[in-house]
Design a protein around this motif. Structure first.
Motif, PDB file in Angstrom:
ATOM      1  N   GLU A  37       2.951  -8.966 -11.047  1.00  0.00           N
ATOM      2  CA  GLU A  37       2.726 -10.040 -10.080  1.00  0.00           C
ATOM      3  C   GLU A  37       3.899 -10.210  -9.132  1.00  0.00           C
ATOM      4  N   ALA A  38       5.151  -9.960  -9.610  1.00  0.00           N
ATOM      5  CA  ALA A  38       6.333 -10.187  -8.780  1.00  0.00           C
ATOM      6  C   ALA A  38       6.397  -9.202  -7.617  1.00  0.00           C
ATOM      7  N   GLN A  39       5.876  -7.969  -7.798  1.00  0.00           N
ATOM      8  CA  GLN A  39       6.024  -6.937  -6.767  1.00  0.00           C
ATOM      9  C   GLN A  39       4.692  -6.438  -6.215  1.00  0.00           C
ATOM     10  N   ARG A  40       3.567  -6.936  -6.747  1.00  0.00           N
ATOM     11  CA  ARG A  40       2.268  -6.435  -6.323  1.00  0.00           C
ATOM     12  C   ARG A  40       2.014  -6.694  -4.842  1.00  0.00           C
ATOM     13  N   ALA A  41       2.308  -7.959  -4.389  1.00  0.00           N
ATOM     14  CA  ALA A  41       1.999  -8.311  -2.996  1.00  0.00           C
ATOM     15  C   ALA A  41       2.758  -7.425  -2.024  1.00  0.00           C
ATOM     16  N   ALA A  42       4.085  -7.184  -2.307  1.00  0.00           N
ATOM     17  CA  ALA A  42       4.881  -6.342  -1.408  1.00  0.00           C
ATOM     18  C   ALA A  42       4.362  -4.904  -1.411  1.00  0.00           C
ATOM     19  N   ALA A  43       3.979  -4.382  -2.603  1.00  0.00           N
ATOM     20  CA  ALA A  43       3.464  -3.014  -2.664  1.00  0.00           C
ATOM     21  C   ALA A  43       2.163  -2.885  -1.884  1.00  0.00           C
ATOM     22  N   TYR A  44       1.266  -3.886  -1.999  1.00  0.00           N
ATOM     23  CA  TYR A  44       0.001  -3.849  -1.255  1.00  0.00           C
ATOM     24  C   TYR A  44       0.238  -3.968   0.229  1.00  0.00           C
ATOM     25  N   ARG A  45       1.303  -4.731   0.584  1.00  0.00           N
ATOM     26  CA  ARG A  45       1.597  -4.854   2.013  1.00  0.00           C
ATOM     27  C   ARG A  45       1.978  -3.502   2.602  1.00  0.00           C
ATOM     28  N   VAL A  46       2.776  -2.711   1.860  1.00  0.00           N
ATOM     29  CA  VAL A  46       3.152  -1.370   2.318  1.00  0.00           C
ATOM     30  C   VAL A  46       1.907  -0.490   2.383  1.00  0.00           C
ATOM     31  N   ARG A  47       1.067  -0.564   1.331  1.00  0.00           N
ATOM     32  CA  ARG A  47      -0.129   0.280   1.296  1.00  0.00           C
ATOM     33  C   ARG A  47      -1.078  -0.043   2.437  1.00  0.00           C
ATOM     34  N   ASP A  48      -1.309  -1.358   2.682  1.00  0.00           N
ATOM     35  CA  ASP A  48      -2.314  -1.752   3.672  1.00  0.00           C
ATOM     36  C   ASP A  48      -1.823  -1.602   5.102  1.00  0.00           C
ATOM     37  N   SER A  49      -0.499  -1.872   5.301  1.00  0.00           N
ATOM     38  CA  SER A  49       0.012  -1.779   6.668  1.00  0.00           C
ATOM     39  C   SER A  49       0.437  -0.364   7.039  1.00  0.00           C
ATOM     40  N   GLY A  50       0.765   0.443   6.002  1.00  0.00           N
ATOM     41  CA  GLY A  50       1.242   1.789   6.283  1.00  0.00           C
ATOM     42  C   GLY A  50       2.645   1.824   6.864  1.00  0.00           C
ATOM     43  N   ASN A  65      18.761   2.680  -7.124  1.00  0.00           N
ATOM     44  CA  ASN A  65      17.554   3.238  -7.725  1.00  0.00           C
ATOM     45  C   ASN A  65      16.625   3.687  -6.610  1.00  0.00           C
ATOM     46  N   ILE A  66      16.057   4.885  -6.739  1.00  0.00           N
ATOM     47  CA  ILE A  66      15.026   5.368  -5.811  1.00  0.00           C
ATOM     48  C   ILE A  66      13.864   5.813  -6.676  1.00  0.00           C
ATOM     49  N   ALA A  67      12.831   4.979  -6.698  1.00  0.00           N
ATOM     50  CA  ALA A  67      11.693   5.189  -7.581  1.00  0.00           C
ATOM     51  C   ALA A  67      10.501   5.714  -6.792  1.00  0.00           C
ATOM     52  N   LEU A  68       9.787   6.681  -7.377  1.00  0.00           N
ATOM     53  CA  LEU A  68       8.585   7.254  -6.766  1.00  0.00           C
ATOM     54  C   LEU A  68       7.376   6.731  -7.525  1.00  0.00           C
ATOM     55  N   ALA A  69       6.429   6.126  -6.807  1.00  0.00           N
ATOM     56  CA  ALA A  69       5.288   5.454  -7.440  1.00  0.00           C
ATOM     57  C   ALA A  69       3.979   5.943  -6.850  1.00  0.00           C
ATOM     58  N   PRO A  70       3.448   7.108  -7.283  1.00  0.00           N
ATOM     59  CA  PRO A  70       2.118   7.501  -6.829  1.00  0.00           C
ATOM     60  C   PRO A  70       1.078   6.534  -7.363  1.00  0.00           C
ATOM     61  N   ASP A  71       0.126   6.187  -6.520  1.00  0.00           N
ATOM     62  CA  ASP A  71      -0.910   5.206  -6.876  1.00  0.00           C
ATOM     63  C   ASP A  71      -0.295   3.920  -7.383  1.00  0.00           C
ATOM     64  N   LEU A  72       0.936   3.595  -6.897  1.00  0.00           N
ATOM     65  CA  LEU A  72       1.649   2.335  -7.178  1.00  0.00           C
ATOM     66  C   LEU A  72       2.065   2.240  -8.652  1.00  0.00           C
ATOM     67  N   VAL A  73       2.256   3.398  -9.329  1.00  0.00           N
ATOM     68  CA  VAL A  73       2.780   3.413 -10.704  1.00  0.00           C
ATOM     69  C   VAL A  73       4.029   4.300 -10.713  1.00  0.00           C
ATOM     70  N   VAL A  74       5.167   3.756 -11.143  1.00  0.00           N
ATOM     71  CA  VAL A  74       6.438   4.473 -11.104  1.00  0.00           C
ATOM     72  C   VAL A  74       6.392   5.616 -12.100  1.00  0.00           C
ATOM     73  N   LEU A 125       6.209   1.497 -14.626  1.00  0.00           N
ATOM     74  CA  LEU A 125       5.971   0.201 -13.974  1.00  0.00           C
ATOM     75  C   LEU A 125       4.776   0.315 -13.022  1.00  0.00           C
ATOM     76  N   ASP A 126       3.783  -0.542 -13.242  1.00  0.00           N
ATOM     77  CA  ASP A 126       2.542  -0.532 -12.440  1.00  0.00           C
ATOM     78  C   ASP A 126       2.579  -1.711 -11.487  1.00  0.00           C
ATOM     79  N   TYR A 127       2.781  -1.425 -10.170  1.00  0.00           N
ATOM     80  CA  TYR A 127       2.814  -2.508  -9.189  1.00  0.00           C
ATOM     81  C   TYR A 127       1.484  -3.245  -9.114  1.00  0.00           C
ATOM     82  N   ASN A 128       0.375  -2.553  -9.512  1.00  0.00           N
ATOM     83  CA  ASN A 128      -0.922  -3.212  -9.469  1.00  0.00           C
ATOM     84  C   ASN A 128      -0.986  -4.365 -10.458  1.00  0.00           C
ATOM     85  N   LYS A 129      -0.179  -4.319 -11.532  1.00  0.00           N
ATOM     86  CA  LYS A 129      -0.203  -5.358 -12.550  1.00  0.00           C
ATOM     87  C   LYS A 129       1.012  -6.252 -12.505  1.00  0.00           C
TER      88      LYS A 129
END
Length: 815
Positions: A138-151, A108-117, A132-136
């Motif tokens: 809980e299982a994947q939110r931390a990893a998504a924020y880590r990518v967003r914050d660290s770049g 699977n290769i999913a595209l999630a603008p603004d962390l929503v698939v 799928l909203d990574y912001n909501k």
């Protein structure tokens, strides 16, 4: 007796001097046989280890190669994607198919603008993941924020997949460089089949001569958990090699299939050979010595081969980085070509120099240098970021890893230093920090602008609506009353626009709170619908409200926000319906135990398929003609849908309704806890509490002072007017008002600071009622924290003002 004599005679003969050299030679052969057997066992072990090291190096290179290849494929796709971030699902599937080709390991290769698939590939297998909203999550939110914050790209796994099996999840940041700026746009999440990766990398090859174990789940290196292979390998003196990932490392541990050898394969053949040699005493001492030399030469050759293999392995592993081999005291012994490319010094110029004296700059942190020296002396592995100086005098940032090499006794024989140029990364970090600071300043500026806008608009609106209310109470002609009603309606419409903009701002910034309270579901919805019934009657259309039988009586959610959603939906339905009617149906949402679904049907102008694509966009209505005909800002549906999502639901447009328009709103309520929320009781206004009262009005706006004068003209009160907070403080010092009406925003001294000063004075404390044109909850909190007793938001309603004064004066008299 004759036999005994014969044996005795033979023993005496063997003990004679002529046989002594034979016994000595036999003893030497036996001793040498033991020594040779041990040497042969050692050689076998060294050969076995050398083969295992070679096989491990090859396997590590294959794993790194396949992981890097898969990651580069995704990055290549992202590079192509960046040219058209708004591409459709069809274009996205075509792009992914062209880039991935025959690489079936991508599940699977999913595209999630603004962390929503919003787009997936392959589509049919993964379309359930859309939305799928990574912001909501809980299982994947931390990893998504880590990518967003660290770049940076993050590789996690292996994890158990919903469709079965295990896989690695690579999350890649996507940047939007349009408009000449670089901002975080979203992420690409690629799921790589773990078994496919293991197969391609050769880990499942039945012909492997080694047992394998992989540790470092989620790229945590040697400290991470085991995720592949035989766990007993880790406890059997394994060969350890790090597998470099774009983010973190894995550690590869191996040993021979049959375990480490404890003896030579041909141990009995050697023993038999030396048995016959010793028995016949045919092997001269010279031959034994020569054999020993031959054995030692073979051992030395194997040792040199092992050292060369280890060096080749390290060079192959880090060929793109700078590699420095140095003595325990820091003298350079060898450097690779990567060192020359990065630092500018040739191998001849570097060998023999001290590492620190050659590379340290005057800008290098002395504490880091000392820490590096201490760790090197202690023989510890060490990692740091440090400034180095190149041959041409430039300062560059490098990430340094130092690995001490020790002998069997634990003594350090050399240090291996691996350095990578991270100057560009440091620059990116600096730019990111500066961009974050700019964004925070912009956010504060936006908040200040909205607060100022609210104040500047509400202040004149207070005068407009207040004077219109006063005019409506006077005896005026029918035509004049129509003008006054028009002023009031237009003023309230403008006030609704201001409130919508403020609500949208709070929702976008995440500052709008959702409060869970117990409430009666039917009472909440009835009250919301009844607000629109008068308007429906004026237009001559019906407005009906129906409930299904299985609805709960009491639920727990934010009743105020639910009422706001229903008023917006029903208000739109009434506004766009000229004939027929509007029907509201309330029922359970089957997808949630306490979910509530509200369906609003109308027989109005309807919504075309093209219009439906933008119906929930902010500041968007069906078209310009609709805006001119019906008015509005186009924020109602936007705010309502955002509120519904904040409450665990959503708002959708019905696609199978042709008689007008149909909207479905859902919220995820909870079971009521304890008793339901009591509706606030509205006490009656008691005019006797105002009689003879001394009221201090602190207000810098002349129109607002005049309005309060008009509101209180019919009562026997003493109204003292001041134009700033400083004058209010001075009046309270000299006199004792019964109540103070305090504007928050005034020159010289604002209302909040004036209140704090008054509360600190040694005088009888009067009730203080805040008057403010700001509508943020933070303004209310600031007033109450300063010591104010009540809060009135502009535009001020006459009834609300009189009720507040009556209540505060009643409390003052009672105390």
């Amino acid at each position: 007796m004759p036999l005994t004599n014969s044996l005795w005679t033979m023993a005496r003969s063997l003990a004679g001097r002529s046989y002594l050299p034979s016994f000595i030679a036999l003893a030497v052969v036996v001793c040498f046989a033991v020594y040779a057997e041990r040497n042969q066992t050692f050689i076998t072990k060294q050969e076995q280890r050398a083969l295992a090291v070679s096989e491990t190096s090859r396997l590590r290179a294959q794993i790194e190669g396949y992981v890097s290849a898969d990651i580069q494929l995704v990055r290549g796709m992202i590079a192509a994607l960046s040219a058209d971030l708004d591409m459709s699902q069809e274009d996205y599937s075509f792009l992914a198919q062209q880039v991935m080709g025959t690489h079936q390991e991508f599940l699977n290769i999913a595209l999630a603008p603004d962390l929503v698939v919003t787009r997936v590939y392959p589509y049919e297998k993964n379309k359930a993941a859309l939305g799928l909203d990574y912001n909501k999550n809980e299982a994947q939110r931390a990893a998504a924020y880590r990518v967003r914050d660290s770049g940076k790209m993050v590789l996690a796994g292996p994890v158990n997949l919903v469709q079965g099996g295990t896989g690695f999840i690579g999350r890649f940041p996507v940047w939007d460089t349009r408009n000449g700026q670089r901002r975080f746009w979203g992420l690409v999440a690629a799921v790589i089949d773990a078994d496919g990766l293991y197969q391609n990398a050769g880990l499942l090859d039945q012909n492997l001569t080694i047992d394998v174990a992989l540790t470092g789940k989620d790229g945590t290196g040697a400290e991470g958990a085991l995720f592949f292979g035989n766990p007993t390998v880790l406890d059997d003196a394994p060969i350890l090699m790090d597998i470099q990932l774009p983010s973190g490392t894995w550690q590869l541990a191996t040993r021979p299939k049959e375990g480490w050898a404890t003896a030579s394969d041909d141990v009995w053949g050697t023993r038999i050979f030396f048995f016959f040699v010793g028995l016949l005493i045919f092997v001269p001492t010279f031959a034994a010595g020569r054999l020993s030399d031959t054995r030692r030469s073979a051992i030395d050759a194997l040792k040199r081969r092992e050292v060369e293999l280890e060096r080749l392995s390290l060079v192959a592993k880090h060929a793109s980085d700078s590699i420095i081999l140095s003595t325990p005291d820091g003298k350079i012994q060898w450097v690779n070509a990567g060192f020359t490319r990065m630092m500018g010094y040739s191998s001849k110029e570097a060998v023999g120099q001290h590492v620190g004296e050659l590379l340290n700059s005057e800008n290098t942190n002395p504490e880091t240098i000392q820490d590096m020296i201490n760790q090197r002396i202690q023989g510890n592995r060490f990692h740091c970021q440090i400034i180095n100086k190149t041959k041409d005098g430039r300062d560059i940032w490098v990430g340094t890893n130092i690995f001490p090499i020790k002998d069997d006794d634990g003594n350090i024989t050399m240090n291996i230093g691996i350095e990578r140029d991270i100057t560009r990364t440091k620059q990116y970090e600096k730019e990111l920090a500066e961009a974050k600071l700019v964004a925070e300043k912009a956010d504060r500026a936006k908040t200040d602008f909205l607060a100022n806008m609210s104040h500047e608009i509400r202040t004149p609106m207070n005068g407009i609506l207040g004077m219109a209310d006063l005019l409506s109470e006077s005896a005026i002609s029918g035509e004049d009353r129509q003008c006054v009603d028009t002023i009031r309606d237009s003023g309230h419409a403008l006030l609704k626009i201001i409130n919508d903009i403020l609500d949208l701002s709070r929702l976008e910034s995440g500052k709008l709170e959702i409060s869970d309270v117990n409430f009666n579901l039917r009472h909440c919805i009835d009250s919301a619908v009844e607000l629109l019934r008068h308007k429906a009657d004026q237009k001559g259309i019906s407005l009906t409200l129906d409930y299904e039988d299985d609805l709960p009586t009491e639920v727990r959610a934010d009743d105020g926000r639910l009422r706001q959603i229903i008023v917006n939906l029903v208000g739109n339905a009434v506004k766009f319906t000229s004939s027929g009617g509007v029907r509201v149906l309330v029922k359970r949402d089957e997808e949630s135990e306490y979910g509530i679904k509200v369906e609003v049907f109308d027989t109005g102008i309807g919504i075309t398929e093209a219009q439906a694509q933008h119906i929930f966009d902010r500041f968007s209505q069906a078209d310009a003609a609709t805006t001119r005909a019906f008015g509005g800002t186009g924020l109602g549906l936007t705010i309502s849908s955002m509120l519904a999502r904040r409450m665990g639901g959503d708002i959708a447009l019905c696609t199978d309704y042709d008689d007008g328009a149909c909207f479905v709103a859902t919220i995820d309520a909870k079971p009521a806890i304890g008793s339901p929320k009591k509706e606030p009781e509205i006490s009656s206004f008691a005019s006797e509490h105002l009689e003879g009262a001394r009221i201090l009005l602190a207000e810098d706006n002349k129109t607002n002072r005049l309005l309060v004068q008009k509101y209180l003209a019919a009562f026997d009160v003493e109204l003292i007017e001041v134009e700033n907070g400083l004058q209010a403080v001075e009046f309270c010092k000299a006199y004792t008002p019964d109540v103070v009406l305090m504007d928050m925003s005034m020159p010289e001294l604002d209302g909040v600071e004036a209140t704090r000063i008054i509360r600190s004075l040694p005088i009888p404390q009067p009730p203080i009622v805040a008057l403010t044109a700001n509508a943020f909850d933070s303004d209310r909190d600031m007033c109450l924290e300063a010591g104010m007793d009540f809060f009135l938001s502009k535009p001020i309603n006459k009834a609300h003002l009189l009720q507040a004064l009556s209540t505060q004066l009643e409390h003052r008299k009672a105390s």
